[in-house]
Motif scaffolding. Sequence first.
Motif, PDB file in Angstrom:
ATOM      1  N   MET A 268       0.809  -1.214   0.000  1.00 18.67           N
ATOM      2  CA  MET A 268       0.000   0.000   0.000  1.00 18.67           C
ATOM      3  C   MET A 268       0.840   1.260   0.000  1.00 18.67           C
ATOM      4  SD  MET A 268      -3.057  -0.917   2.661  1.00 18.67           S
ATOM      5  CE  MET A 268      -2.034  -1.854   3.758  1.00 18.67           C
ATOM      6  N   SER A 269       0.331   2.264  -0.663  1.00 21.09           N
ATOM      7  CA  SER A 269       0.856   3.615  -0.578  1.00 21.09           C
ATOM      8  C   SER A 269      -0.234   4.474   0.035  1.00 21.09           C
ATOM      9  CB  SER A 269       1.225   4.143  -1.965  1.00 21.09           C
ATOM     10  OG  SER A 269       1.722   5.465  -1.886  1.00 21.09           O
ATOM     11  N   LEU A 270       0.128   5.286   1.025  1.00 18.46           N
ATOM     12  CA  LEU A 270      -0.852   6.104   1.738  1.00 18.46           C
ATOM     13  C   LEU A 270      -0.448   7.574   1.675  1.00 18.46           C
ATOM     14  CD1 LEU A 270      -0.235   3.293   3.543  1.00 18.46           C
ATOM     15  CD2 LEU A 270      -2.185   4.185   4.826  1.00 18.46           C
ATOM     16  N   ARG A 271      -1.421   8.447   1.535  1.00 17.57           N
ATOM     17  CA  ARG A 271      -1.201   9.888   1.540  1.00 17.57           C
ATOM     18  C   ARG A 271      -2.230  10.554   2.436  1.00 17.57           C
ATOM     19  NH1 ARG A 271       2.663   8.129  -0.231  1.00 17.57           N
ATOM     20  NH2 ARG A 271       3.902   8.740  -2.057  1.00 17.57           N
ATOM     21  N   SER A 272      -1.780  11.530   3.227  1.00 18.26           N
ATOM     22  CA  SER A 272      -2.665  12.249   4.133  1.00 18.26           C
ATOM     23  C   SER A 272      -2.725  13.719   3.747  1.00 18.26           C
ATOM     24  CB  SER A 272      -2.168  12.124   5.581  1.00 18.26           C
ATOM     25  OG  SER A 272      -2.937  12.936   6.447  1.00 18.26           O
ATOM     26  N   ARG A 273      -3.926  14.283   3.778  1.00 24.19           N
ATOM     27  CA  ARG A 273      -4.120  15.710   3.518  1.00 24.19           C
ATOM     28  C   ARG A 273      -4.511  16.425   4.808  1.00 24.19           C
ATOM     29  NH1 ARG A 273      -7.992  16.131  -1.634  1.00 24.19           N
ATOM     30  NH2 ARG A 273      -9.529  15.306  -0.176  1.00 24.19           N
ATOM     31  N   ASP A 274      -4.298  15.753   5.934  1.00 24.08           N
ATOM     32  CA  ASP A 274      -4.710  16.263   7.233  1.00 24.08           C
ATOM     33  C   ASP A 274      -3.516  16.213   8.187  1.00 24.08           C
ATOM     34  OD1 ASP A 274      -6.511  15.678  10.028  1.00 24.08           O
ATOM     35  OD2 ASP A 274      -7.336  17.118   8.605  1.00 24.08           O
ATOM     36  N   THR A 275      -3.773  16.443   9.464  1.00 26.08           N
ATOM     37  CA  THR A 275      -2.706  16.400  10.470  1.00 26.08           C
ATOM     38  C   THR A 275      -2.437  14.993  10.988  1.00 26.08           C
ATOM     39  OG1 THR A 275      -4.344  16.891  12.194  1.00 26.08           O
ATOM     40  CG2 THR A 275      -3.158  18.758  11.234  1.00 26.08           C
ATOM     41  N   VAL A 276      -3.150  14.000  10.502  1.00 23.80           N
ATOM     42  CA  VAL A 276      -2.966  12.625  10.947  1.00 23.80           C
ATOM     43  C   VAL A 276      -1.566  12.138  10.567  1.00 23.80           C
ATOM     44  CG1 VAL A 276      -3.729  10.245  10.633  1.00 23.80           C
ATOM     45  CG2 VAL A 276      -5.412  12.072  10.810  1.00 23.80           C
ATOM     46  N   ASP A 277      -0.850  11.560  11.541  1.00 21.82           N
ATOM     47  CA  ASP A 277       0.511  11.058  11.330  1.00 21.82           C
ATOM     48  C   ASP A 277       0.442   9.604  10.872  1.00 21.82           C
ATOM     49  OD1 ASP A 277       3.123  10.072  11.555  1.00 21.82           O
ATOM     50  OD2 ASP A 277       3.604  11.423  13.198  1.00 21.82           O
ATOM     51  N   LEU A 278       0.553   9.388   9.560  1.00 19.40           N
ATOM     52  CA  LEU A 278       0.451   8.039   9.006  1.00 19.40           C
ATOM     53  C   LEU A 278       1.574   7.138   9.511  1.00 19.40           C
ATOM     54  CD1 LEU A 278      -0.392   8.890   5.276  1.00 19.40           C
ATOM     55  CD2 LEU A 278      -1.987   8.138   7.053  1.00 19.40           C
ATOM     56  N   ASN A 279       2.768   7.680   9.624  1.00 19.36           N
ATOM     57  CA  ASN A 279       3.903   6.887  10.093  1.00 19.36           C
ATOM     58  C   ASN A 279       3.632   6.313  11.481  1.00 19.36           C
ATOM     59  OD1 ASN A 279       6.846   6.050  10.307  1.00 19.36           O
ATOM     60  ND2 ASN A 279       6.752   7.599  11.914  1.00 19.36           N
ATOM     61  N   GLU A 315      -9.915  -1.005  10.884  1.00 19.68           N
ATOM     62  CA  GLU A 315      -9.242  -0.569  12.110  1.00 19.68           C
ATOM     63  C   GLU A 315      -8.438   0.704  11.873  1.00 19.68           C
ATOM     64  OE1 GLU A 315      -9.272  -1.655  15.379  1.00 19.68           O
ATOM     65  OE2 GLU A 315     -11.062  -2.673  14.599  1.00 19.68           O
ATOM     66  N   PHE A 316      -7.816   0.793  10.712  1.00 17.59           N
ATOM     67  CA  PHE A 316      -7.039   1.985  10.401  1.00 17.59           C
ATOM     68  C   PHE A 316      -7.963   3.193  10.240  1.00 17.59           C
ATOM     69  CE2 PHE A 316      -4.117   4.608   7.803  1.00 17.59           C
ATOM     70  CZ  PHE A 316      -3.001   4.531   8.617  1.00 17.59           C
ATOM     71  N   ASP A 317      -9.116   2.984   9.631  1.00 18.73           N
ATOM     72  CA  ASP A 317     -10.113   4.046   9.490  1.00 18.73           C
ATOM     73  C   ASP A 317     -10.566   4.538  10.866  1.00 18.73           C
ATOM     74  OD1 ASP A 317     -12.054   5.524   7.691  1.00 18.73           O
ATOM     75  OD2 ASP A 317     -13.463   4.445   8.968  1.00 18.73           O
ATOM     76  N   LYS A 318     -10.794   3.585  11.761  1.00 15.19           N
ATOM     77  CA  LYS A 318     -11.210   3.944  13.124  1.00 15.19           C
ATOM     78  C   LYS A 318     -10.107   4.727  13.852  1.00 15.19           C
ATOM     79  CE  LYS A 318     -13.193   0.637  15.318  1.00 15.19           C
ATOM     80  NZ  LYS A 318     -13.369  -0.631  16.083  1.00 15.19           N
ATOM     81  N   ALA A 319      -8.858   4.307  13.657  1.00 15.22           N
ATOM     82  CA  ALA A 319      -7.734   4.980  14.307  1.00 15.22           C
ATOM     83  C   ALA A 319      -7.564   6.407  13.795  1.00 15.22           C
ATOM     84  CB  ALA A 319      -6.452   4.190  14.069  1.00 15.22           C
ATOM     85  N   ILE A 320      -7.794   6.621  12.493  1.00 16.15           N
ATOM     86  CA  ILE A 320      -7.724   7.975  11.946  1.00 16.15           C
ATOM     87  C   ILE A 320      -8.759   8.868  12.618  1.00 16.15           C
ATOM     88  CG2 ILE A 320      -8.096   9.382   9.872  1.00 16.15           C
ATOM     89  CD1 ILE A 320      -7.053   6.972   8.249  1.00 16.15           C
ATOM     90  N   GLY A 321      -9.975   8.343  12.764  1.00  9.24           N
ATOM     91  CA  GLY A 321     -11.032   9.102  13.432  1.00  9.24           C
ATOM     92  C   GLY A 321     -10.675   9.452  14.866  1.00  9.24           C
TER      93      GLY A 321
END
Length: 330
Positions: A268-279, A315-321
């Motif tokens: 997967m490749s992930l990109r964020s347009r928000d303040t969420v820290d994907l790493n 689970e990742f969606d829930k964690a972002i929220g």
Amino acid sequence: MTRPNENNNKSSLILTHGDSDGVCSGAIAKSAFPDSDVYFTSPIGVLDELHLADGYENVIICDIAVDESKCVDLFKRLGEIAENSNLTYIDHHPLPQKCINADWLHHDVNVCAAELTYKVLEKRLNRDMRRVAIYGAIGDYYDNTPSVKEWLRDWDKRNLFYQAGTLIQALIYMGRNYNFKRSLLIPLSRDVIPSEIPDVPKLAKEGSHLEEMLRLRVKKQVKALSHLAYVIDPKGYMSKSAIYAASYGRKDVGISAEYRHKRHAYDMSLRSRDTVDLNMLLRRIAPRFGGSGGGHAAAAGARIPKESFEVFLREFDKAIGNEKRKVKVD
């Protein structure tokens, strides 16, 4: 990794990443050490590739993130190399907590690797090589740093963005063709502009055409959860697919996933347009599903086994929220 012909000159070795920031970092390093041999590697492969370092006076490593599962062994091997060679390790990815500090490690998460490489090797470089650092900064979305903004004042910004875009599109189009990347890196190290390097403009045009077709596919195929949007097997550039997934899914996080049959897993490749820290989220969550992941706060990658993929997404969606709610409370 594709290797060039063996060179009897054991002066300098450069190991670098194969994306635009890594190629620009490698070009800057080669400009500083013109007789160097250049190899492309990755966070997963760098430990194995370090056997190449034996016998070199100078070893320069650029834009290679430290893989958390291998960091102890990696730093042990790097320490051994530093006893016999002048070692310079330049990187901007977040370091695992168990990493050590060393005088050969140059690390800054606030700039791209190309900017950092220029600064570390500046005394050996022509001042004009700053524009190669700018190409790398544009390619890695780090073109808003204080130094890059200052350097841009000395150039026609519009032309530099054209040159950077041409370089980036050609590199992405050629994928893992390391012979091409090496042939491009050499004139780049001599400050030849990308539009004057043979085949680069033509390849950039082809890459742009494929990206437009990709954009239209993602627009049709994207799916959305509460806080992320994703596309599966978009048949195109992973990072760009993630960007378009976020855009057309109208979410702050976009994910592009490709199934790897031999590994029975999704990359997967992930990109964020928000303040969420994907790493941070990936390092915490991916191992719970038998996978791995990490990178930058706004741009990261992961590998998740096929049987865990759908539950991982939820689970990742829930964690972002949860993270977004924490930011609002703070």
